[in-house]
Design a protein around this motif. Structure first.
Motif, PDB file in Angstrom:
ATOM      1  N   VAL A  36      31.437  18.448 -21.185  1.00 38.22           N
ATOM      2  CA  VAL A  36      30.812  18.686 -19.877  1.00 38.22           C
ATOM      3  C   VAL A  36      31.777  18.301 -18.757  1.00 38.22           C
ATOM      4  N   ALA A  37      32.462  17.181 -18.912  1.00 33.64           N
ATOM      5  CA  ALA A  37      33.448  16.759 -17.904  1.00 33.64           C
ATOM      6  C   ALA A  37      34.574  17.790 -17.795  1.00 33.64           C
ATOM      7  N   ALA A  54      33.475  25.690 -22.030  1.00 32.55           N
ATOM      8  CA  ALA A  54      33.342  24.252 -22.306  1.00 32.55           C
ATOM      9  C   ALA A  54      31.880  23.840 -22.390  1.00 32.55           C
ATOM     10  N   PHE A  55      31.048  24.370 -21.483  1.00 29.17           N
ATOM     11  CA  PHE A  55      29.629  24.025 -21.500  1.00 29.17           C
ATOM     12  C   PHE A  55      28.939  24.564 -22.753  1.00 29.17           C
ATOM     13  N   GLU A  56      29.311  25.784 -23.173  1.00 32.45           N
ATOM     14  CA  GLU A  56      28.725  26.333 -24.398  1.00 32.45           C
ATOM     15  C   GLU A  56      29.146  25.522 -25.618  1.00 32.45           C
ATOM     16  N   LEU A  70      21.825  22.721 -17.241  1.00 29.62           N
ATOM     17  CA  LEU A  70      21.995  22.739 -15.787  1.00 29.62           C
ATOM     18  C   LEU A  70      23.421  23.135 -15.411  1.00 29.62           C
ATOM     19  N   GLU A  71      24.389  22.617 -16.154  1.00 29.40           N
ATOM     20  CA  GLU A  71      25.788  22.954 -15.876  1.00 29.40           C
ATOM     21  C   GLU A  71      26.059  24.429 -16.163  1.00 29.40           C
ATOM     22  N   LEU A  72      25.486  24.946 -17.257  1.00 20.82           N
ATOM     23  CA  LEU A  72      25.643  26.373 -17.561  1.00 20.82           C
ATOM     24  C   LEU A  72      25.022  27.229 -16.462  1.00 20.82           C
TER      25      LEU A  72
END
Length: 165
Positions: A36-37, A54-56, A70-72
């Protein structure tokens, strides 16, 4: 027969007690947090596809991490994919129905798509959860007031000559 109601009440009490004992705070996988970072850094650098990747990957490592959804969603919005963002915000809300960031983000994505009435429903929900002065409510209210982005078309001059095929 006389012991039936007592036995049912006792078994219900034991079942509730057992379920309370197993409830724990969710622990985020450290590998997911690192991904996530990495995704946030890519998104800040303007590389939305690397951020989404990266999020996936973080989601594959830790599918229970609501923050990844949320990041996606944020990455999808940055990429202009509001429909996909709304999907991710709703996934986050399924896991945490009172997640203010997910409700607000979904509302903002709805505004960007032009669905103002649905965004107003999200605003009402936020106001009932946290009041009119919380950050998420203020942000969504401002997005609704701005309205959807206006798309303009370039003027194309018509040809003076019309030809027949």
């Amino acid at each position: 027969m006389r012991f039936g109601p007592v036995a049912a009440a006792l078994s219900l009490a034991l079942a509730v007690q057992a379920s309370i004992g197993h409830a724990q705070q969710y622990q985020v996988d450290p590998r997911s947090a690192a991904l996530v970072a990495e995704g946030r850094a890519s998104l800040d650098a303007g590389d939305t596809q690397a951020a989404i990747d990266a999020f996936e990957a973080a989601l594959a490592v830790d599918p229970g991490n609501t923050q990844v959804y949320l990041e996606l969603a944020n990455a999808a919005r940055a990429d202009g994919l509001q429909g996909k963002a709304i999907h991710y915000y709703r996934e986050a809300q399924e896991r945490d129905p009172e997640n203010l960031a997910a409700i607000s983000g979904e509302g903002e994505a709805l505004v960007e798509k032009g669905a103002l009435s649905a965004a107003r429903q999200n605003l009402e929900r936020l106001e009932s959860l946290c009041g009119e002065t919380c950050i998420e409510t203020v942000q969504l209210s401002a997005a609704i007031d701005r309205g959807p982005p206006v798309m303009t078309a370039e003027a194309v001059s018509a040809d003076d000559e019309v030809t027949q095929n």
